[in-house]
Design an enzyme around this catalytic site. Structure first.
Site, PDB file in Angstrom:
ATOM      1  CB  CYS A 194      -0.912  -0.055   1.274  1.00 42.45           C
ATOM      2  SG  CYS A 194      -0.168   0.249   2.893  1.00 42.45           S
ATOM      3  CG  ASP A 224     -40.134  35.789 -31.516  1.00 39.08           C
ATOM      4  OD1 ASP A 224     -39.251  35.093 -31.373  1.00 39.08           O
ATOM      5  OD2 ASP A 224     -40.931  36.032 -32.311  1.00 39.08           O
TER       6      ASP A 224
END
Lengths: 467, 189
Positions: free
Chosen positions: A59, A278
């Protein structure tokens, strides 16, 4: 358990393995027990003399102190200061490649020695990240109050640094191309003899210790949906920017997002809606369905009360009203997008002609009406020029007065159309590019539109909120 | 249009101005589509040919609609036929393009022939492009009803839509007469 487990474990310790790694390399993933790991760790730390000798060959010191506690504390303090409100968390480790290679090497060694095992296959063992998470879980949960859950939307990623990674991988790089992805697969497909001849029987004793590099987290996207009304004729749905310059101060998107942004502390906000109107078109009636994706949000819990609070804050802007604000999940967004293409939209158009009112019945009698519509000139600069068939499902024209006598006659048309119909162009014909249109129906070239409102988007989404 | 009442959310409908009161309407006739969204410009004597006069309607998005100006040489005549095959291999009506970038569209120069007009009096006139750019659309209606080009020039009878190159747009626009300049020119001729 096989009789020689104890003996192999002792060998591993002699080679320079820490006790936790020796245990996990002799344990099947399904048989792992936190207590065994913790007691192995405690035993290790009770023998500080042995520990000081070297970082573990498996590890690189991940399970050894001070690294182990240091990493745990870094994760805890990150979770405590980063403001994530998730009740759960998951952990991901970006371990240097050589820890995998070291694990593989030890697994080969173990399988060779274990009497009841096939010596050509590396033994299944508990991998370093899983063992580490198991051991660290309790401390993190206790300190942060968050539950560990592999399915948690909050993923905490820990990055590591290891000085000698290059040297350790280079010896294998000579015979096979290693990559972070599928490293485990690459190794298991390798001939064991080749591996051992290049790498050696056992991993070398590391000269340096693995170091903590970074901790970071990411929360899955959270979605908030609702419906919006737009009362203004000078407000765009999304920021209107031409050549990096803003044309209008605000937008529906920003008015809605800002109060949510403030609370969610997300990296990014993605606004979407069932189509758009719009700038000079009002969105009346029950409003237009929309959703906002909060990317990597820190605050994700929006209670009924908080949502009403957000609505109220948005609605202080006189231009926009938001209702039915709620949490939704990703799957529910399909409905929103399908609405953009398939659902019926209802409009009211204030129209006029110069001179006398035409026979409005002509219009009322011609629906449903199939029209052909070229891409309107006003959007032609940014879209392909195409002709599209559209259906006007119903039309109703009613004469009206505007309180001014300018020699024109006014009328309102309420029409329901297929999604994607350009209504303004359907009124004036766009230089004959939408056909038929109101000008052709009334046979009058002066028909034009003064104002347009969207009355409804025919989608029952999201679920109504009870007020 | 009855909606499920579950969607009622207590917005006082009276507070929303009716559509008639939601826009300003003046004592004058409202501006037309052309007046609302387009700047009117003119090109006269294109290719140095007298009365090759064109109207160029410039949309706020830079697209230009070309049509005959009232002083064009064709005004007052009757058109028999319009020929869109302007050269051996260029047919203005087969102008294929793809995508929003209009790839493959025909490119025209100021003075390029857009079509050839055969008049009832036997005369033949070329219709010229007033500006350079991409030919986005040729008005195909002119094939069947050629005289709308004379009767409704700024509407159904437009000639073509041309998109000038972005970098050259301002130069091209500034090279055209303004409406005022065009009117003054006509009154002094």
């Amino acid at each position: 358990m096989d009789q020689n487990v104890e003996e192999i474990q002792q060998n591993l310790l002699k080679f320079g393995c820490c006790r936790v790694c020796a245990v996990r390399h002799l344990t099947k993933p399904s048989a792992i027990n936190v207590k065994t790991l913790i007691s192995a760790s405690e035993q290790d730390h009770d023998e500080p003399k042995r520990l000081k000798e070297n970082p573990c060959i498996a590890c690189l010191g991940l399970f050894q102190n001070p690294q182990k506690d240091d990493i745990i504390n870094k994760i805890i303090s990150y979770l405590k200061t980063s403001k994530y409100d998730s009740d759960t968390f998951n952990l991901a480790f970006n371990l240097p490649m050589c820890t995998i290679i070291r694990g593989h090497s030890i697994a080969l060694y173990v399988s060779k020695l274990r009497i009841t095992f096939n010596p050509t296959f590396p033994t299944a063992f508990v991998c370093a990240k899983d063992a580490w998470k198991l051991m660290a879980e309790d401390a993190i949960v206790k300190a942060t109050g968050k539950r560990f859950d592999v399915h948690s939307p909050l993923l905490v990623t820990v990055g590591f640094h290891y000085k000698d990674i290059k040297d350790e991988c280079d010896c294998l790089n000579a015979i096979i191309k290693l990559s972070n992805k599928n490293l485990q697969n690459i190794l298991s497909q390798m001939d064991n003899k080749d591996f051992v001849s290049q790498y050696g029987e056992m991993p070398s004793v590391p000269e340096s210790v693995i170091e903590f590099k970074s901790v970071d987290a990411r929360h899955e996207s959270v979605y908030i949906a609702g419906r919006y009304n737009k009362w203004s004729r000078t407000l765009s749905q999304t920021p209107w920017i031409v050549d990096q310059e803003r044309r209008l101060e605000s937008s529906v998107e920003e008015i809605i997002s800002d109060p949510i942004k403030k609370r969610a502390l997300a990296d990014e906000f993605k606004f979407s809606a069932s189509g758009r109107e719009d700038i000079d078109v009002r969105m009346l009636g029950r409003g237009r369905p929309f959703a906002i994706e909060l990317v990597n949000p820190k605050q994700t819990k929006f209670s009924y009360e908080v949502l009403r609070e957000i609505e109220n804050e948005i609605n202080t802007d006189p231009q926009v009203t938001v209702t039915h604000l709620q949490n939704v999940v990703r799957e529910q967004l399909k409905e929103l997008k399908s609405g953009e293409e398939f659902k019926i939209k209802v409009y009211k158009a204030l129209c006029y002609v110069e001179g006398e009112l035409p026979d409005l019945e002509k219009l009322n009698n011609c629906a449903p009406l199939e029209i052909l519509q070229y891409t309107p000139i006003r959007v032609l600069h940014r879209r392909a020029n195409m002709v599209r068939p559209r259906t006007i499902h119903s039309m109703k024209a009613v004469a009206t007065k505007v309180g001014i006598d300018n020699g024109c006659s006014f009328f309102n048309v309420i029409l329901s159309t297929q999604a994607g119909t350009y209504v303004k162009e359907f009124v004036h014909g766009d230089f004959g590019r939408t056909n038929p249109c109101l000008r052709t129906v009334f046979e009058n070239d002066t028909v034009d539109i003064l104002a347009l409102d969207v009355l409804d988007i025919e989608i029952d989404w999201p679920t109504p909120v009870k007020y | 249009m009855d909606k499920p009442s579950v969607y009622d959310f207590g917005i006082d409908d009276d507070s929303v101005p009716p559509i008639e009161r939601s826009v300003d309407i003046t004592e004058n006739v409202p501006p037309t589509v052309v007046q609302r969204y387009f700047e009117s410009r003119y090109a006269t004597n294109v290719n140095d040919k007298p009365n090759q006069d064109y109207s160029v309607l410039i949309h706020s998005n830079n697209l230009c609609i070309l049509s005959l100006a009232s002083t064009h040489v064709l005004m007052g005549k009757t058109i028999d036929k319009i020929d869109f095959q302007v050269s051996g291999n260029t047919d203005r009506l087969s102008n294929n393009m793809t995508g929003k970038g209009k790839r493959g569209a025909q490119i025209v120069q100021a003075g390029s022939t857009l079509c050839k007009v055969h008049c009832s009096d036997g005369e033949e006139h070329k219709i010229l492009s007033a500006i350079p750019g991409k030919l986005v659309q040729m008005n195909s209606k002119l094939a069947d009803t050629p005289n709308i080009m004379l009767d409704k020039p700024d509407d159904l009878g437009f000639i073509a839509i041309v998109l000038p190159q972005k970098q050259r747009f301002e130069k091209i626009r500034d090279g055209l007469l303004t409406k005022e300049q065009y009117t003054n020119r006509n009154s002094t001729v």
